[in-house]
Design an enzyme around this catalytic site. Structure first.
Site, PDB file in Angstrom:
ATOM      1  CG  HIS A  18      -1.723   1.249   1.373  1.00 35.60           C
ATOM      2  ND1 HIS A  18      -2.925   1.441   0.720  1.00 35.60           N
ATOM      3  CD2 HIS A  18      -1.492   2.401   2.071  1.00 35.60           C
ATOM      4  CE1 HIS A  18      -3.402   2.638   1.025  1.00 35.60           C
ATOM      5  NE2 HIS A  18      -2.548   3.241   1.839  1.00 35.60           N
ATOM      6  CD  GLU A  19       1.908   3.515   3.641  1.00 36.88           C
ATOM      7  OE1 GLU A  19       2.122   4.588   3.032  1.00 36.88           O
ATOM      8  OE2 GLU A  19       0.914   3.343   4.370  1.00 36.88           O
ATOM      9  CG  HIS A  55       0.362   6.209  -0.674  1.00 36.57           C
ATOM     10  ND1 HIS A  55      -0.776   6.731  -1.264  1.00 36.57           N
ATOM     11  CD2 HIS A  55      -0.044   5.689   0.519  1.00 36.57           C
ATOM     12  CE1 HIS A  55      -1.814   6.538  -0.467  1.00 36.57           C
ATOM     13  NE2 HIS A  55      -1.400   5.905   0.617  1.00 36.57           N
TER      14      HIS A  55
END
Length: 223
Positions: free
Chosen positions: A99-100, A103
Site C-alpha cells: 500500500h505504501e 503511494h
C-alpha cells in the site's frame, strides 16, 4: 440553544460510534493477519522495494519507524513502515508495505488526486488549526461573517479528506494488483484485501464524521 445543544450532543454520539466502530474493525483485521505468514517469506521492506522496482520507481528509501508509523512522505520520497511491517513476513506486513509503495508509485507517476491533495496541504494545515477559533470568536462576538469564514475553512478540511479517499483506494488497488502477480494464493489475496479494506475504512470514517460536522455547522448557522 437547547435544541442546538441536543443536536450537537447527538452529533458527538454518532461520530464516536463511527470512530470506535471503525477502529475496532481495523484492529481486528490487522491483528487477524499479523501472525499469518505469507508464502513468499519476504519482509515488508523487501516487498516494498520489489514492488517499486517492478514499476520502474527508484530512489525511494524504506525506513523502519515506530509502532503504527506507516506512511509515504513525498517531501523526501521515502516510505516508513512500523516494526511489524518493516521486518515481518505476515499478510499484514506485505499488504501494508505494498500500500505504501503504491503511494510512492503514485507520486512518481504524477497521479492527479495525489497532486491535488498535496496542493491542498498548506491551506489545510492553516484551516484545521484556525477554523474553530474563528468560529468561537464569531459566535461570542455575534459576527456572522467570521462564523461563515470559519465554516468555509472547515469545508476545505472536508474537501481534503474527500480527495484523500481516491488516493488511498488507488494505493491499495495497486498493491493488490502487484501481489496477484507474485503468485500468492487466493486465501492470501483475500487476507491482504481484508487488511487494506479495513485500513481504508479509517479514511471513510474520518470523511463521514467531517461531513456530518460540516452539515451540522451549516444547519446551525441558518437557525
Amino acid at each position: 440553544m437547547t435544541h442546538m445543544s441536543m443536536s450537537y450532543l447527538s452529533l458527538i454520539v454518532v461520530t464516536m460510534v463511527i470512530g470506535m466502530g471503525a477502529s475496532w474493525y481495523v484492529n481486528r483485521q490487522i491483528n487477524k493477519y499479523l501472525h499469518v505468514p505469507a508464502s513468499m517469506r519476504v519482509t515488508g521492506a523487501q516487498m516494498a522495494e520489489m514492488m517499486l522496482a517492478a514499476n520502474g520507481v527508484h530512489g525511494v528509501q524504506v525506513y523502519r519507524g515506530g509502532p503504527q508509523q506507516d506512511h509515504f512522505d513525498p517531501r523526501n520520497n521515502s516510505i516508513t513502515l512500523d516494526p511489524d511491517a518493516f521486518g515481518g513476513t505476515s499478510i499484514t506486513a506485505i499488504a501494508t508495505a505494498c500500500h505504501e509503495a503504491g503511494h510512492a508509485i503514485q507520486f512518481a507517476q504524477g497521479y492527479a488526486p495525489m497532486k491535488i491533495r498535496g496542493a491542498l496541504v498548506p491551506a489545510v494545515n492553516f484551516a484545521s488549526n484556525a477554523w474553530v477559533f474563528l468560529l468561537m470568536f464569531g459566535i461570542f462576538m455575534q459576527l456572522s461573517g467570521l462564523t461563515t469564514l470559519a465554516i468555509v475553512m472547515y469545508a476545505v478540511v472536508v474537501l481534503f479528506q474527500l480527495v484523500t479517499l481516491p488516493v488511498e483506494f488507488d494505493a491499495s488497488r495497486r498493491g493488490l494488483a502487484y501481489l496477484k502477480t507474485q503468485g500468492i494464493s487466493q486465501a492470501e489475496q483475500g487476507g491482504a484485501y481484508s487488511v487494506l479494506r479495513a485500513c481504508a475504512l479509517t479514511y471513510v470514517a474520518a470523511a463521514l464524521t467531517s461531513i456530518l460536522q460540516l452539515l451540522w455547522l451549516l444547519q446551525s448557522r441558518d437557525e
